[in-house]
Write an enzyme that holds these catalytic residues in place. Structure first.
Site, mmCIF file in Angstrom:
data_model
loop_
_atom_site.group_PDB
_atom_site.id
_atom_site.type_symbol
_atom_site.label_atom_id
_atom_site.label_comp_id
_atom_site.label_asym_id
_atom_site.label_seq_id
_atom_site.Cartn_x
_atom_site.Cartn_y
_atom_site.Cartn_z
ATOM 1 N N ARG A 6 0.749 -1.338 -0.075
ATOM 2 C CA ARG A 6 0.166 0.092 0.086
ATOM 3 C C ARG A 6 0.919 1.292 -0.097
ATOM 4 N NH1 ARG A 6 -1.706 0.819 4.510
ATOM 5 N NH2 ARG A 6 -1.021 -0.987 5.250
ATOM 6 N N TYR A 20 -1.921 -3.670 -6.611
ATOM 7 C CA TYR A 20 -1.348 -4.384 -5.758
ATOM 8 C C TYR A 20 -2.512 -4.116 -4.260
ATOM 9 C CZ TYR A 20 1.329 -7.404 -2.543
ATOM 10 O OH TYR A 20 1.763 -8.578 -1.947
ATOM 11 N N LYS A 68 -9.386 -2.625 2.097
ATOM 12 C CA LYS A 68 -9.281 -1.511 3.205
ATOM 13 C C LYS A 68 -10.101 0.043 2.620
ATOM 14 C CE LYS A 68 -6.796 -3.649 5.704
ATOM 15 N NZ LYS A 68 -5.458 -4.427 5.567
ATOM 16 N N HIS A 98 -9.647 -2.608 11.999
ATOM 17 C CA HIS A 98 -8.687 -3.445 11.498
ATOM 18 C C HIS A 98 -8.354 -4.514 12.616
ATOM 19 C CE1 HIS A 98 -4.598 -3.413 9.485
ATOM 20 N NE2 HIS A 98 -5.094 -4.386 9.236
ATOM 21 N N SER A 130 -0.596 -3.526 10.432
ATOM 22 C CA SER A 130 -0.371 -4.270 9.177
ATOM 23 C C SER A 130 0.910 -5.339 9.657
ATOM 24 C CB SER A 130 -0.219 -3.616 7.964
ATOM 25 O OG SER A 130 -1.360 -2.877 8.009
ATOM 26 N N ALA A 131 0.914 -6.558 9.321
ATOM 27 C CA ALA A 131 2.128 -7.414 9.415
ATOM 28 C C ALA A 131 2.238 -7.436 11.005
ATOM 29 C CB ALA A 131 3.042 -7.175 8.592
ATOM 30 N N CYS A 132 1.694 -7.179 11.992
ATOM 31 C CA CYS A 132 1.799 -7.534 13.222
ATOM 32 C C CYS A 132 1.178 -8.550 14.125
ATOM 33 C CB CYS A 132 1.646 -6.276 13.915
ATOM 34 S SG CYS A 132 2.602 -4.798 13.402
ATOM 35 N N GLY A 133 0.686 -9.633 12.990
ATOM 36 C CA GLY A 133 0.306 -10.728 13.981
ATOM 37 C C GLY A 133 -1.216 -11.174 13.822
ATOM 38 N N THR A 161 -3.387 -12.258 11.309
ATOM 39 C CA THR A 161 -3.565 -13.735 10.760
ATOM 40 C C THR A 161 -3.320 -14.896 11.652
ATOM 41 O OG1 THR A 161 -3.361 -12.709 8.647
ATOM 42 C CG2 THR A 161 -3.557 -15.136 8.603
ATOM 43 N N ASP A 168 -8.509 -9.896 9.534
ATOM 44 C CA ASP A 168 -7.987 -8.527 9.089
ATOM 45 C C ASP A 168 -9.215 -7.457 9.509
ATOM 46 O OD1 ASP A 168 -5.823 -7.040 7.931
ATOM 47 O OD2 ASP A 168 -7.172 -6.888 6.323
ATOM 48 N N SER A 179 5.194 -10.139 0.481
ATOM 49 C CA SER A 179 4.569 -11.317 -0.212
ATOM 50 C C SER A 179 3.233 -11.701 0.226
ATOM 51 C CB SER A 179 5.524 -12.323 -0.662
ATOM 52 O OG SER A 179 6.147 -13.134 0.407
ATOM 53 N N ARG A 180 2.221 -12.159 -0.220
ATOM 54 C CA ARG A 180 0.922 -12.555 0.305
ATOM 55 C C ARG A 180 0.462 -13.914 -0.434
ATOM 56 N NH1 ARG A 180 -1.232 -9.150 4.405
ATOM 57 N NH2 ARG A 180 0.320 -7.296 4.554
ATOM 58 N N ASN A 217 1.003 -17.455 22.707
ATOM 59 C CA ASN A 217 0.447 -16.394 22.981
ATOM 60 C C ASN A 217 -0.939 -16.674 23.608
ATOM 61 O OD1 ASN A 217 2.217 -14.658 21.893
ATOM 62 N ND2 ASN A 217 1.100 -14.798 19.877
HETATM 63 P P1 GTP Z 1 -1.899 -7.606 7.802
HETATM 64 O O1 GTP Z 1 -2.486 -8.555 6.713
HETATM 65 O O2 GTP Z 1 -0.776 -6.946 7.154
HETATM 66 O O3 GTP Z 1 -3.005 -6.960 8.420
HETATM 67 O O4 GTP Z 1 -1.198 -8.250 8.924
HETATM 68 P P2 GTP Z 1 -1.269 -9.248 10.147
HETATM 69 O O5 GTP Z 1 -1.745 -8.340 11.434
HETATM 70 O O6 GTP Z 1 -2.495 -10.345 9.909
HETATM 71 O O7 GTP Z 1 0.056 -10.056 10.342
HETATM 72 P P3 GTP Z 1 0.533 -11.538 10.297
HETATM 73 O O8 GTP Z 1 -0.328 -12.583 11.265
HETATM 74 O O9 GTP Z 1 0.436 -11.884 8.681
HETATM 75 O O10 GTP Z 1 2.118 -11.657 10.843
HETATM 76 C C1 GTP Z 1 3.029 -10.743 10.105
HETATM 77 C C2 GTP Z 1 4.331 -11.287 10.424
HETATM 78 O O11 GTP Z 1 4.522 -11.341 11.741
HETATM 79 C C3 GTP Z 1 4.727 -12.567 9.835
HETATM 80 O O12 GTP Z 1 5.925 -12.793 9.336
HETATM 81 C C4 GTP Z 1 4.578 -13.428 11.104
HETATM 82 O O13 GTP Z 1 5.379 -14.659 11.170
HETATM 83 C C5 GTP Z 1 4.964 -12.621 12.316
HETATM 84 N N1 GTP Z 1 4.489 -13.036 13.479
HETATM 85 C C6 GTP Z 1 2.907 -13.058 13.736
HETATM 86 N N2 GTP Z 1 2.880 -13.355 15.060
HETATM 87 C C7 GTP Z 1 4.086 -13.418 15.626
HETATM 88 C C8 GTP Z 1 4.361 -13.563 17.217
HETATM 89 O O14 GTP Z 1 3.668 -13.868 18.111
HETATM 90 N N3 GTP Z 1 5.583 -13.482 17.694
HETATM 91 C C9 GTP Z 1 6.688 -13.204 16.507
HETATM 92 N N4 GTP Z 1 7.858 -13.118 16.694
HETATM 93 N N5 GTP Z 1 6.321 -12.964 15.148
HETATM 94 C C10 GTP Z 1 5.013 -13.022 14.742
HETATM 95 C C1 SPV Z 2 -2.527 -4.504 5.611
HETATM 96 O O1 SPV Z 2 -1.560 -3.867 5.176
HETATM 97 O O2 SPV Z 2 -2.994 -4.443 6.600
HETATM 98 C C2 SPV Z 2 -3.158 -5.588 4.878
HETATM 99 C C3 SPV Z 2 -2.801 -5.641 3.493
HETATM 100 O O3 SPV Z 2 -3.886 -6.452 5.420
HETATM 101 S S1 SPV Z 2 -3.483 -4.782 2.247
HETATM 102 O O4 SPV Z 2 -4.631 -5.616 1.794
HETATM 103 O O5 SPV Z 2 -2.561 -4.458 1.268
HETATM 104 O O6 SPV Z 2 -3.784 -3.551 3.129
HETATM 105 MN MN MN Z 3 -4.526 -5.551 7.408
#
Ligand code: GTP
Ligand code: SPV
Ligand code: MN
Length: 591
Positions: A79, A207, A216, A236, A258-261, A263, A285, A372-373, A500
């Site tokens: 994004r 993308y 979003k 979110h 985003s990408a903080c865990g 999923t 999400d 990558s997704r 967790n």
């Molecule tokens: P968006 O789809 O971007 O909104 O992200 P999300 O919040 O769903 O994040 P996701 O669960 O995909 O995790 C992102 C990254 O964090 C991945 O590379 C995971 O391996 C890592 N991660 C997730 N949970 C943990 C955790 O409890 N500890 C650590 N160290 N890493 C984690």
């Molecule tokens: C995020 O960035 O929080 C996502 C991926 O979940 S995107 O759909 O690109 O926003």
């Molecule tokens: Mn997200």
């Protein structure tokens, strides 16, 4: 509603949509127009056309049946928040948290970009529904796009096709999304929201959140605007069900940036030392939250699939996701092995020969892009909750906020009350990740994990949160967690992932008033003995560190928060009061 819907003849239902499609077609001048019905045949045709043009790669069909790889333009991998705008007539409504242009200037700019942009291309009309069939909370939209990749992804992420058109006829309204990949020139890339017109226009990117407009753009930015007007919340957040050994199921909603865990938490596999515990995913999400007649908060997941981060996914971290993405999955920007399997950092098997851009892989280089997704239907999740399709959603017992904080924030902390919890959410900060373009690893404020997604002024948003709390007779408890605290060498102190669940157990027990806690300056906290750590080998000193609150660091945090909140006009007095209370407690508790 389902039955009424099915009886409406198709030829009667398209008027409102057809009118808009025709006016767009006049502007963008496509060669063909295709109305997506969401069928399997349509999926196969689009896939084979894309494969023939080299836009999609069929992966090893023995080990990854029905899986494909797509590569986006190397300048278009996440994004782009600096090119995302909220265009309201009154600038103040968009707030300093959003980029703003006047709707008139935005329309003029976008008209210029869209003019003739689909010449020689197919215009796809994607009618979609967000939310379970017959849910009073479900909403519809139509995305017009010239990207077949977007069609295939939206087919997984939403309930796409003819049913949605029928529902639009009943509702009489839908969110419009106009998208073109244009020429993928990163200088001419705009993601524009007009909440007052329930319209999104996106140009120049193919993308993720920039292009899959239901996600979003609709389900968060436009929906948050509507939610404020109508008295609900678009967040979110993941939604998960947790079953304890006694068989009781409780639901949690959690907002991490985003990408903080999200999923990963939503699909968590309980550690073997916690027998009898089960986790079920409702969403990974986005959550739409409503105040129920019973005074509780209820959540639905508007989405039907996951667009999840690939790197780091393996049997040890997230077995459910790892299994799930071995069939029926579109991979975007991962690497490729010699036997046509997808590859990513942390896959732990096989070797890449092509990187995410399709170049020969050189040892030590980045193989899969950090953002990558995978795109996969929620129905492929081995632990998908049976309640995912419940039209009323699930009742929420706990709301959790969390981010990546190497220091400061303890493993877990519970708000003293709703207003304090709102401040906790408003104070959320996290190290930036690859989900958005820009520098990664820098701490930034990301209130409620909604900084990039709140479609209006953050102060008004916090006021709305405070008001929702007043309307709840049985509000969920609010918490802050941090799985990402590090030692001086940069190693994570907490093992994370499945472990967790130990923290979740404490939070749920707290929400049932059956776990102990002590009051700290920043909220209720467990002592080490209050957590179920059976079977977890972690030094006592590390646990102490994870649960420590450093007085001087927190006093400094208060200074920084004041500075940050000062930049938000109309900052609610209730939250200022909460901030003062923490400060007073920090000084007097001497901890
Ligand atoms: P968006 O789809 O971007 O909104 O992200 P999300 O919040 O769903 O994040 P996701 O669960 O995909 O995790 C992102 C990254 O964090 C991945 O590379 C995971 O391996 C890592 N991660 C997730 N949970 C943990 C955790 O409890 N500890 C650590 N160290 N890493 C984690
Ligand atoms: C995020 O960035 O929080 C996502 C991926 O979940 S995107 O759909 O690109 O926003
Ligand atoms: Mn997200």
């Amino acid at each position: 509603m389902g039955e009424n819907q099915a009886t409406i003849p198709l030829e009667k239902i398209c008027d409102v949509v057809t009118e808009w499609v025709n006016s767009v077609a006049t502007l963008v001048q496509p060669e063909h127009i295709h109305w997506c019905d969401g069928s399997m045949e349509e999926k196969r045709i689009i896939e084979s056309q894309m494969i023939a043009r080299g836009e999609l790669i069929k992966l090893n069909q023995e080990t990854f049946p029905d899986c494909f790889l797509a590569r986006s333009h190397p300048n278009d991998v996440a994004r782009t928040e600096h090119q995302t705008f909220v265009c309201t007539r009154d600038k103040e409504l968009a707030g300093s948290n959003n980029n703003w242009m006047s709707p008139d200037s935005a329309h003029e700019l976008m008209r210029g970009l869209f003019s003739g942009c689909m010449q020689g291309r197919t215009l796809y009309v994607i009618p979609y529904r967000l939310g379970p069939l017959s849910s009073p909370y479900a909403r519809c939209g139509v995305e017009i796009t010239d990207s077949p990749y977007v069609v295939l992804n939206m087919r997984i992420m939403t309930r796409m096709g003819t049913d949605a058109l029928r529902r639009i006829t009943i509702d009489g309204k839908f969110v419009k999304g106009l998208h073109s990949t244009g020429d993928l020139n990163s200088e001419r890339r705009y993601i524009i929201h007009y909440p007052e017109e329930t319209l999104v226009e996106s140009f120049g990117s193919g993308y993720g959140g920039n292009a899959l407009l239901a996600k979003k753009c609709h389900a968060l930015r436009i929906a948050s605007w509507q939610a404020r007007e109508e008295g609900w919340l678009a967040e979110h957040m993941l939604i998960m069900g947790v079953q304890n050994p006694a068989g009781e199921v409780r639901y949690i909603a959690a907002a991490f940036p985003s990408a903080c865990g999200k999923t990963n938490l939503a699909m968590l596999t309980p550690p073997t030392s916690m027998p009898g515990w089960k986790v079920f995913t409702v969403g990974d999400d986005i959550a739409w939250l409503h105040v129920g007649d019973d005074g509780r908060l209820w959540a639905i997941n508007p989405e039907a699939g996951y667009f999840g981060v690939v790197p780091g996914t393996n049997r040890d971290t997230n077995k459910n996701a790892f299994d799930m993405i071995h069939a029926g999955t579109i991979f975007t920007n991962v690497a490729l092995t010699a036997d046509d399997e997808p590859w990513w950092q942390g896959r732990k098997k096989n070797q890449p020969i092509k990187d995410w851009m399709g170049n020969d892989y050189v040892d030590g280089a980045v193989a899969a892009h950090a953002n990558s997704r995978f795109t996969v239907s929620a129905s492929r999740n081995p632990v998908q909750s049976a309640e995912s399709n419940n039209p009323m959603g699930v009742p929420i017992s706990a709301i959790v906020f969390g981010g990546r904080r190497a220091a400061l924030a303890p493993l877990v902390c519970e708000a003293f009350d709703w207003d304090h919890g709102v401040l906790m959410g408003a104070s959320l900060a996290s190290e930036t990740t690859a989900a958005a373009t820009g520098t990664t690893g820098i701490v930034r404020r990301d209130p409620m994990a909604m900084k990039p997604f709140c479609g209006y002024n953050l102060s008004d948003y916090w006021r709305h949160w405070l008001k929702i709390g007043r309307n709840l007779k049985s509000p969920p408890k609010l918490f802050h967690v941090n799985w990402f605290r590090r030692d001086t060498k940069g190693h994570y102190l907490w093992p994370g992932f499945g472990e967790n669940l130990r923290v979740i157990q404490w939070m749920l027990d707290r929400s049932e008033n059956r776990a102990a806690a002590t009051a700290s300056a920043i909220g209720w906290m467990p002592r080490v003995a209050d957590l179920n750590l059976q079977g977890l080998e972690l030094e006592a000193s590390i646990m102490e560190q994870l649960l420590s609150v450093n007085q001087s660091e927190w006093l400094q945090e208060i200074v920084e928060l004041r500075e940050y909140f000062k930049q938000q006009d109309r900052f609610p007095a209730e939250l200022e009061l909460q901030l003062q209370s923490i400060e007073t407690r920090l000084v007097s508790n001497n901890q």
